[in-house]
Scaffold this active site. Sequence first.
Site, PDB file in Angstrom:
ATOM      1  CG  ASP A  81       0.209  -0.557   2.856  1.00 32.31           C
ATOM      2  OD1 ASP A  81       0.912  -1.042   2.084  1.00 32.31           O
ATOM      3  OD2 ASP A  81      -0.539   0.218   3.340  1.00 32.31           O
ATOM      4  CD  GLU A 139       3.222  -1.028   7.732  1.00 26.48           C
ATOM      5  OE1 GLU A 139       3.021  -0.781   8.260  1.00 26.48           O
ATOM      6  OE2 GLU A 139       2.833   0.064   7.370  1.00 26.48           O
ATOM      7  CD  GLU A 140       2.705   2.840   5.415  1.00 28.78           C
ATOM      8  OE1 GLU A 140       1.665   3.977   6.800  1.00 28.78           O
ATOM      9  OE2 GLU A 140       3.265   2.391   4.767  1.00 28.78           O
ATOM     10  CG  HIS A 365       4.590   8.454   6.227  1.00 24.52           C
ATOM     11  ND1 HIS A 365       3.584   7.549   7.583  1.00 24.52           N
ATOM     12  CD2 HIS A 365       5.458   6.730   6.449  1.00 24.52           C
ATOM     13  CE1 HIS A 365       3.457   6.695   7.294  1.00 24.52           C
ATOM     14  NE2 HIS A 365       4.487   5.593   6.769  1.00 24.52           N
TER      15      HIS A 365
HETATM   16 ZN   LIG Z   1       4.654   3.858   6.187  1.00 22.20          ZN
HETATM   17 ZN   LIG Z   2       5.995   0.684   5.974  1.00 17.03          ZN
END
Ligand SMILES: [Zn+2]
Ligand SMILES: [Zn+2]
Length: 393
Positions: A81, A139-140, A365
Amino acid sequence: METDNLRELIGQLAEKTVATRRDLHRHPETAFEEVRTAGIVAERLRELGLPVTTGVGRTGVTAELDTGRPGRTVLVRADMDALPVHEERESEYRSTVPGKMHACGHDGHTAILLSAAELLVARQEQLTGRVLFIFQPAEEVVGGAAAMLADGVLQGIPVDASIGLHLSSDWDTGTVAVAAGPTMAATDSFTVTLTGRGGHAGYPHQNVDTIVLAAQAVSGLQTLVSRETAPREQAVVSITTIRGGDSHNIIPETVELRGTLRTFGTDVRERLKERLPGYFSSVAAAFRGSAALEWVSGAPALVNDPERTAAFREVAVSVLGEENVLEMEPVMGSEDMALWLRAAPGVFFWVGARNEERGIDRPHHHPEFDVDEEAFPVALELLVRGIERFLRS
Ligand SMILES: [Zn+2]
Ligand SMILES: [Zn+2]
C-alpha cells in the site's frame, strides 16, 4: 563470501526490479485499494508457474512455491500500500495520482519480493520445503495482516518461519539493521468522549465544564506513564486530538479526545488498557461529568525470534561484512509484520536505502521521500539467502 551464482542472477534481474518499482510508484494505491498492484503481482506470480490466490483480506495475494521435497515452510511477506500524501519530488517515476504516493517504500518491497520469487523458482532444484509468498494490503492502517489472517490465509498450513524487510531512509545503502527481541511497539488507539453540561460561559456554576475537565484529564494522563509504569518498562501515551466547542461564550456539552498507546511488553500494554477507562471516568466524575472510552486495538509489538535473528545475522554478515550489519535500536513505531511473526517466529529487518549524494534522505511519509534503487540488489540477496537459510534449518 558466498560463492554461488545468486549475485549474477540478481544482476540480471536488476533492471526488471527497478522497472516494476517505478511502475508501482507511478500508480500508488492506498490501503485496501491495491487492485491494480494486486493484479500485477498475481500476473507475475502466475507467469512463474506458481498457484496464486487473490482477494485474500480484500486485496491481498498469496502464492506458494512447493519444491516437491519435504522440508520446512517459510513465509515471506511484502506490503503493497501507498499513503495519502501528495508527492513533491520531481522524478521520471513521480506519482501520477494527486494526493497519493508511495512515501514509505512499499513499492520497492513489492518489486523486491516479486524478483525474489523469480530467483527462488530458478533455484528450486537446490531447495527443500515450501515458500509461502504473502503480498499484503493496508500495512499503513495496520489492518492488512489481520484481514488476511481473518480470511484464513494460514489455515491448515504449518509455517516454520517468517521473514520480511523494510527499506529505510535512516540507514545508508549497503547496510542492514536488525535486532533480536521486541523492536517495534504495540499500537492501540482510543477515543474518549467527555460529557458535562453545556451552557453560558458567563454562568459556569450552572454548567459542567468539559473544557476544564479535558485539560485536567490530558495533563493527569501523563502520570500513568511517569508514576504508574516502572522506569524500565517502555510506554508512551499521547493525546493527539482535542475536539470541543465552537464559540467564545458557550461551554460545550461534550469534548472528544483521541490518542495512542505505544508499548513493548504485553503486561504493560494490558495494564494501561485496563487503567485508561477508569482513569478518564474518575477524573470526569471528580468534575461532575462522565467519560466513555472506545478502543481500536492495533498491531502487537514486533518481536524478532532470537535464534532466527542470529541465523539471519550470519547470512547478512556473509553478504555485507560485519561492519555493515547494524544493531537496531527498538523504536516506538509499529508494523503489522508483528502478526506474521506471531504466527511463525522469524525476523524483520531494515535495509539501508539512503543516499545523501542523490538527495535520497527524507524521512518516511515525507512528500519528498524516495528510496535508493541501488539498495534493491542488497535487499534481494539478503531476502533470498535469508529464506534459503530458514528452509534449511
Ligand atoms: Zn509507513
Ligand atoms: Zn512502511
